[in-house]
Design an enzyme around this catalytic site. Sequence first.
Site: not given
Lengths: 144, 144, 144, 144, 144, 144, 144, 144, 144, 144, 144, 144
Positions: L10-11, L18, L23, L73, L76, L97, L99, L106
């Site tokens: 998502p996103n 964004r 990012y 990735n 969320a 995985e 990111h 964070r």
Amino acid sequence: MKKIAVINGPNLNLLGRREPEIYGRVSLEAIQQALEERFGGRCSLTFFQSNSEGGLIDHIQGLGGRAEGLVINAGAYTHTSVAIRDALLAAAVPFVEVHLSNVFAREGFRHSSTLSDKAVGVICGFGPLGYELAVEGLLEAIGA
Amino acid sequence: MKKIAVINGPNLNLLGRREPEIYGRVSLEAIQQALEERFGGRCSLTFFQSNSEGGLIDHIQGLGGRAEGLVINAGAYTHTSVAIRDALLAAAVPFVEVHLSNVFAREGFRHSSTLSDKAVGVICGFGPLGYELAVEGLLEAIGA
Amino acid sequence: MKKIAVINGPNLNLLGRREPEIYGRVSLEAIQQALEERFGGRCSLTFFQSNSEGGLIDHIQGLGGRAEGLVINAGAYTHTSVAIRDALLAAAVPFVEVHLSNVFAREGFRHSSTLSDKAVGVICGFGPLGYELAVEGLLEAIGA
Amino acid sequence: MKKIAVINGPNLNLLGRREPEIYGRVSLEAIQQALEERFGGRCSLTFFQSNSEGGLIDHIQGLGGRAEGLVINAGAYTHTSVAIRDALLAAAVPFVEVHLSNVFAREGFRHSSTLSDKAVGVICGFGPLGYELAVEGLLEAIGA
Amino acid sequence: MKKIAVINGPNLNLLGRREPEIYGRVSLEAIQQALEERFGGRCSLTFFQSNSEGGLIDHIQGLGGRAEGLVINAGAYTHTSVAIRDALLAAAVPFVEVHLSNVFAREGFRHSSTLSDKAVGVICGFGPLGYELAVEGLLEAIGA
Amino acid sequence: MKKIAVINGPNLNLLGRREPEIYGRVSLEAIQQALEERFGGRCSLTFFQSNSEGGLIDHIQGLGGRAEGLVINAGAYTHTSVAIRDALLAAAVPFVEVHLSNVFAREGFRHSSTLSDKAVGVICGFGPLGYELAVEGLLEAIGA
Amino acid sequence: MKKIAVINGPNLNLLGRREPEIYGRVSLEAIQQALEERFGGRCSLTFFQSNSEGGLIDHIQGLGGRAEGLVINAGAYTHTSVAIRDALLAAAVPFVEVHLSNVFAREGFRHSSTLSDKAVGVICGFGPLGYELAVEGLLEAIGA
Amino acid sequence: MKKIAVINGPNLNLLGRREPEIYGRVSLEAIQQALEERFGGRCSLTFFQSNSEGGLIDHIQGLGGRAEGLVINAGAYTHTSVAIRDALLAAAVPFVEVHLSNVFAREGFRHSSTLSDKAVGVICGFGPLGYELAVEGLLEAIGA
Amino acid sequence: MKKIAVINGPNLNLLGRREPEIYGRVSLEAIQQALEERFGGRCSLTFFQSNSEGGLIDHIQGLGGRAEGLVINAGAYTHTSVAIRDALLAAAVPFVEVHLSNVFAREGFRHSSTLSDKAVGVICGFGPLGYELAVEGLLEAIGA
Amino acid sequence: MKKIAVINGPNLNLLGRREPEIYGRVSLEAIQQALEERFGGRCSLTFFQSNSEGGLIDHIQGLGGRAEGLVINAGAYTHTSVAIRDALLAAAVPFVEVHLSNVFAREGFRHSSTLSDKAVGVICGFGPLGYELAVEGLLEAIGA
Amino acid sequence: MKKIAVINGPNLNLLGRREPEIYGRVSLEAIQQALEERFGGRCSLTFFQSNSEGGLIDHIQGLGGRAEGLVINAGAYTHTSVAIRDALLAAAVPFVEVHLSNVFAREGFRHSSTLSDKAVGVICGFGPLGYELAVEGLLEAIGA
Amino acid sequence: MKKIAVINGPNLNLLGRREPEIYGRVSLEAIQQALEERFGGRCSLTFFQSNSEGGLIDHIQGLGGRAEGLVINAGAYTHTSVAIRDALLAAAVPFVEVHLSNVFAREGFRHSSTLSDKAVGVICGFGPLGYELAVEGLLEAIGA
């Protein structure tokens, strides 16, 4: 004869002089001598003590094929050192965890050990005799 | 000669037959015999096993002045029984906690004991030999 | 006259002899006698003690319609037994929880009770007198 | 005659009118009168109520040598006030903690008390009678 | 000369008389006098004590522009009061947190402070001298 | 025909009379009879109930080779007994855990079980029928 | 004159160059010089810094009777080292814990110390001056 | 017309001057005036502010039948006061909880409230306007 | 005939192919067929599977009055979805929670369910048969 | 005129029919109509509802420059969705979080929100009116 | 050319011999050689390994201006050392954290790192190749 | 050539637009293009992005035998989705995985992943380059 390494961690060089109401009045040398007397005929014993986490790791690594079992009192590093755990796992030799005092009767942070789940067994609370019990237990565990 | 009571909790009557990959193939009777052989000349030993928490408490209470030290493997009650702890405290006799398996290498709920902080010491992971180490440690602790 | 059952759990049969610095020097029999003297004219009292969790449950079940209120000192089972809680709920009779010592001044595991939230009330720290206060409180609660 | 101070914390002045399904319909004045009637001949009683944490501390400090025992229902401050605990410790006088309702049957934040471990004993769930039980327990504790 | 406010919370008015084995035998007046003697020439000192959380907040608010630094021993409110924290933040004046006893050697609930993360610094365990160290530290922090 | 043992723990002998709004109005005998009727032709069923943790352990041990599967409703011991877990593991026979009520809709302490992770499966909330579902599930699991 | 040892842990040799927005721009040498200037006439000061946990322990052990008090900034080891705690306890000499920054205003893992509960007192947040306050507090504590 | 009480807790008297980057530059008086202007025709408003927990409780108690709804910004007491919760429950009047800042965007200890679960609703983050929204919500909730 | 909806969540469409050592080798279609065969005469069954949380919610909402009971295996959403819980509550129809594997014997995050406390009952560990047991249990619960 | 998007999450399409004792009897359409009536002249409103987390994210992304503020009732996703939080942060538009019911008076898992700390403000417990309060608060926050 | 330091912690000198099922059969020398081969033309590489926490800190401090980026596999110190974190922060040079094994697939205590939140990035699970990925990532991060 | 699927949650379709300070300013298309350029000759790459948890699961299921490795990735959903974990396990294909940001620097809820313990490895913090490192690591892991 099996080769057994007896390893002591920080502040154990002070034994006999340090907080005797907790740790007793017997020196590390006397403990080592008692071990030699009791087990000298059954196994070959070496002794090492260091206040340094890295020094203990160096020593454990250096044992290489020269030890078939370990008895370790990692002292305060018992509760904080993952690196000693890793060194013991790398050594791939059975080991027994020993403590002079009953750690479960003391501060909460002494109730957990980074080593116990990988040990053959754990012995605590018997003072200097604990080392003798540990060597006996270890010898049985390795079939010696 | 000092009188030592050796007390075993639930499921330990099955020893030798129960989950032998964890608890080994030695029966409780064999353990008792080995204790008699090794310590028969140094102390007087009695043995008791029960699957019942209340039965164990009754027994500990009944020891009264007839035991000067205890070795106890409370089995699963180690992790759940405050009442056995209280019975041991009421008995006011030094005791050693012993386990056949290394409880710290097993499920998390086996890592805590209601007895340890009141014991002379704790021994685990050495199988049947653990009882012998426990008696030796106890005898030293009570000056026998 | 209301029928009141006074139930005592593990190790309370040792009262007067067990850790007297915590539990005092008054026996359970003396407590029962004092209750009879103070409340004998106001209610009918029965007494029971067992070291066995199952025995206590059996007894509570057996009270059936023969008790209109309970005073229970479940001893160490206070902190570990859901089964006694269930037996009390099944009995569907008002009960008061009593402890000789102030459990909140002792080990952390004595601060929680499986019974308290279902009790009429809780009384602790007053030694033998606590039973008298408990019966008085219970009698008021059941309108006796 | 011993001097006993009975101290009530926030919202207890509303007793009888406030949430009667929890706290009952008896006023604080009636409780005090009942105490006077029952114990007037055995001890000298004083009463104080305040909604203010500081006011309660001032009062406890001011008791000085004028109270030989305290019964305190600190109300909601029971669960949040370290300062009242400190005032009671500074007063160095035995005290009993009392609650009208059974705090263990209510919200989780009412299950802990900053006072209990320093109290002679704790009584809860008996409504107004709880104060009488508390005074009786306190008088026994101070040998009155 | 900088204006420094020294603020004391609940039960500190009892200093010298209250639990002297923890808090010592020096009165708050003596502490204030010592501060005046040592720092009277370097800064202007005002003193305030209250048992009331609201009273302490009122006082901190009232300092307005009349203090350029604060030394605060909030006593038991240290561990429970967010409102005093907010008052200090609203005052927007550097402050030092001081405790007579070593709070880390006492009950667990005394190990946390609602003020520490907003203080210039924290000093505990030095008894009355702690106030002097606090004022010296504060004066340096505000460049006085 | 496979031999199936159905075991019930504390307070389940009261079924039908105990807190019927939670546990219903069917007696344990009626449940057993329904099981016999439904499964009598497919397997041989034995039944046991005890209020005693030790009694349950004794019984499980005694089943020895005489049961090829177990259905157990350990009642309140579900949440507190490691010893029953150990007895089941020692028995080395597949077992199904059953509860009359939906334990997840009740007090938090009923949400954890010492048995579940070793069970074939868990069934709760279906009242008396749950035993039937449990036996059916067990028979399939053991290939009967 | 009393002998005071000032001991600094890991990364404190970088003082003045390391993250100056947190630790300031004063070097460790300058701090030591300031201590000598302020206290040179009242006590005899020695200084030691090491990045090694074992090295710090060796040093503390070696002080033996040659120090009557310690000021220690164990740096990051404050939060992780049980072994340094043990060395300090073995030394059996009063010590003060000092930190340059306000550790309570930083990451959560800096809020706990393995040393604080055994220290005379704790001082943090005052930068280099903190060492001076620590020595003054220590001298008072040891009656120098 | 319904009678609405608007109650403000500690440090809210400083509004407009205190940490304006968090709380804004509008005074409490201006907020009250805006409420009067917007709702003066729909309800009768009273205002109260105190820095004292006890003072707030006294005031809430004193409202008695004179308020049919409350809007409360308990400030820092929101996170620590059970006594104000109890006073509101005793008042048995619907109340709305309001905060100027978005408490969920601030320190963790501001995320919990002792009042929220008993409030009609909660409003935070809208600055002075939040009071207006709260009154509007309250009026609807009480059918005004 | 009662209308029963059988709902399956994410990855259950892969049944028979997905991790067969955990989930077995029976496809979802075969499970549905077995349900039809066993219960076709007693109730009307509908089936739905989706990998989408929103899709599952849409479907549950759409059942409206067309289902009188639900059997749901929400798969991984069991442990994370509050929205499906809310959809089930909105549907206001009794439901049974079923899992193929024994979730309590797997990762810790599979031990909690957002649905269980609102279900009629829970069944897990019986593989495909579990659905049959669930329908039987559900039919009894809704009196079919 | 400012463009405001009102977004509703799972199960909110059922409003008025779903658990009316919690969520009331007003439909989502009625809420939207009331918003249009009250704010139609002050801002331009759009409405969206979805049961799908991904659908809500798609919609929020698609708003792009077409919304200057959001009011969101994310329903159950409030407590579980980090992805919606991220979509809102990506949108970089001020938003208000609203709930019909008082989430703090309900199950514990409804007390935490993944959105609150990034919202302008939070409003809950006021039923349909909450949306109106939210829009009013949002308009003020964005200076409309 | 940028200067990159590659630093390895405890037990990594054993690589290729130590627990090869976890750490593989490639030696640290081979890893270093592969790095030289791949990146020798793009940056200048130095290598260091130590079993000593203090030794690692000494080395990091000594890099001073001689490294513009670090790749660190702190081994077991990753999970326990705040002092290495502080040394890296003092060095004020971008660093990448690398692990040979996938630490998240191992014991829980290997899931937390004292370094990660200050690293440019983290790479784990790729064995020796992980170092190459780390250097590539680091070079990009420092614009080399 | 090995077939590698690159999956984004998502996103991530918003990449470049964004929160660019977190990012970066590189679009997902540019990342995909860079992957094609670097690895086009070594493997066959496919790309997928969805904001829908269910959509991602559908896609992973649909890959069937058409992917021999995955780079994911999950955005969320990394922190909340057990269902994607299950889909990956069902796919039974090695995955990495990745990111863009350093998740450990964070919010706390980004520090845990439902995927990591089942991944070949984890890479985070290297922005767009992280995907390249992930593919390189994956290719090595699957022997491509």
